[in-house]
Write a protein that holds these residues in place. Structure first.
Motif, short mmCIF file in Angstrom:
data_model
loop_
_atom_site.label_atom_id
_atom_site.label_comp_id
_atom_site.label_asym_id
_atom_site.label_seq_id
_atom_site.Cartn_x
_atom_site.Cartn_y
_atom_site.Cartn_z
N ASP A 63 29.45 41.93 52.91
CA ASP A 63 30.74 41.44 53.29
C ASP A 63 31.45 39.84 52.54
O ASP A 63 32.97 40.25 52.99
N GLU A 65 30.87 36.50 52.22
CA GLU A 65 30.33 35.27 52.95
C GLU A 65 29.17 34.70 52.26
O GLU A 65 29.25 35.80 51.02
N TRP A 103 36.90 37.35 52.09
CA TRP A 103 36.17 36.79 53.12
C TRP A 103 37.46 35.43 53.60
O TRP A 103 37.15 34.98 54.92
N ASN A 104 36.89 34.63 52.51
CA ASN A 104 38.15 33.80 52.67
C ASN A 104 39.35 33.50 53.66
O ASN A 104 39.60 32.92 54.45
N GLU A 105 39.80 34.83 53.37
CA GLU A 105 41.03 35.39 53.87
C GLU A 105 41.37 35.49 55.40
O GLU A 105 41.63 34.63 56.37
N ARG A 106 40.12 36.05 55.10
CA ARG A 106 39.79 36.52 56.97
C ARG A 106 39.14 35.50 57.20
O ARG A 106 39.90 35.26 58.67
N ASN A 107 38.80 34.64 56.93
CA ASN A 107 38.05 33.13 57.59
C ASN A 107 38.92 32.52 58.16
O ASN A 107 39.56 31.60 58.84
N ARG A 108 40.17 32.27 57.03
CA ARG A 108 41.17 31.44 57.11
C ARG A 108 41.93 31.87 58.12
O ARG A 108 42.38 30.90 58.91
N ASP A 109 42.51 33.41 58.14
CA ASP A 109 42.98 33.59 59.76
C ASP A 109 43.02 33.17 61.05
O ASP A 109 42.86 32.62 61.78
N ARG A 110 40.90 33.37 60.71
CA ARG A 110 40.17 33.23 62.49
C ARG A 110 41.04 31.97 62.62
O ARG A 110 41.02 31.67 63.76
N ALA A 111 40.77 30.51 61.27
CA ALA A 111 40.65 29.30 61.81
C ALA A 111 42.46 29.49 62.11
O ALA A 111 42.46 28.29 63.13
N THR A 118 45.79 24.31 61.71
CA THR A 118 45.70 23.97 60.83
C THR A 118 46.64 23.93 59.41
O THR A 118 47.91 24.77 59.64
#
Length: 125
Positions: A63, A65, A103-111, A118
Motif C-alpha cells: 500500500d 507504507e 502513500w506520502n501524499e495521502r498521509n500528508r493530506d490527512r495530516a 501544517t
C-alpha cells in the motif's frame, strides 16, 4: 557485557562507519523484520552509505507504507530479505516505487486535515 552481533552487522560492514551517524543495531534490523511480517507485499530498497549516514534500507509495503532503518551493509539486509523470502533492490538502480510517494501524499493530506497549520498548507482567515 559482550555485544552479540546477531545479524552480522559488524562483520559485514567493513572498517568504515559514517562520521555523524550512529551504527546500525539489532533493534534496527528487528524493526524492519517486524514491519515486513506485519504487512503485505513488502520489498526492501537499499540506500548507500554517505559521509553522514550509515547504509540504510527502506521497507515498502504494497500500500506504499514504509519505514527506513540503518542496516550497516547491503549484505545484512540481503540476508534478512532471503530469510523472509522478500525481494531487495538497490535504490540507486531501480529508484523508489511510485506507491511510496502516493502513500506520502495521502498521509500528508490527512495530516493537513487534522492540523491545518501544517507547513505548505494555505490557511484562510
Amino acid at each position: 557485557m559482550r555485544f552479540r552481533d546477531r545479524f552480522g552487522i559488524r562483520k559485514n560492514r567493513g572498517d568504515s562507519v559514517a562520521k555523524f551517524d550512529r551504527e546500525a543495531t539489532d533493534a534496527d534490523i528487528e524493526a524492519l523484520i517486524a514491519f515486513a511480517r506485519s504487512r503485505k507485499g513488502v520489498e526492501f530498497f537499499v540506500e548507500p552509505e554517505t559521509f553522514a549516514t550509515d547504509t540504510t534500507a527502506v521497507a515498502v509495503a504494497d500500500d506504499g507504507e514504509w519505514t527506513r532503518r540503518r542496516v550497516g551493509s547491503p549484505k545484512v539486509i540481503g540476508k534478512v530479505a532471503r530469510d523472509l523470502g522478500l525481494p531487495v533492490y538497490d535504490v540507486q538502480i531501480v529508484g523508489y516505487p511510485p506507491r511510496m510517494r502516493a502513500w506520502n501524499e495521502r498521509n500528508r493530506d490527512r495530516a493537513r486535515r487534522i492540523d491545518p497549520g501544517t507547513p505548505g498548507e494555505a490557511v484562510s482567515s
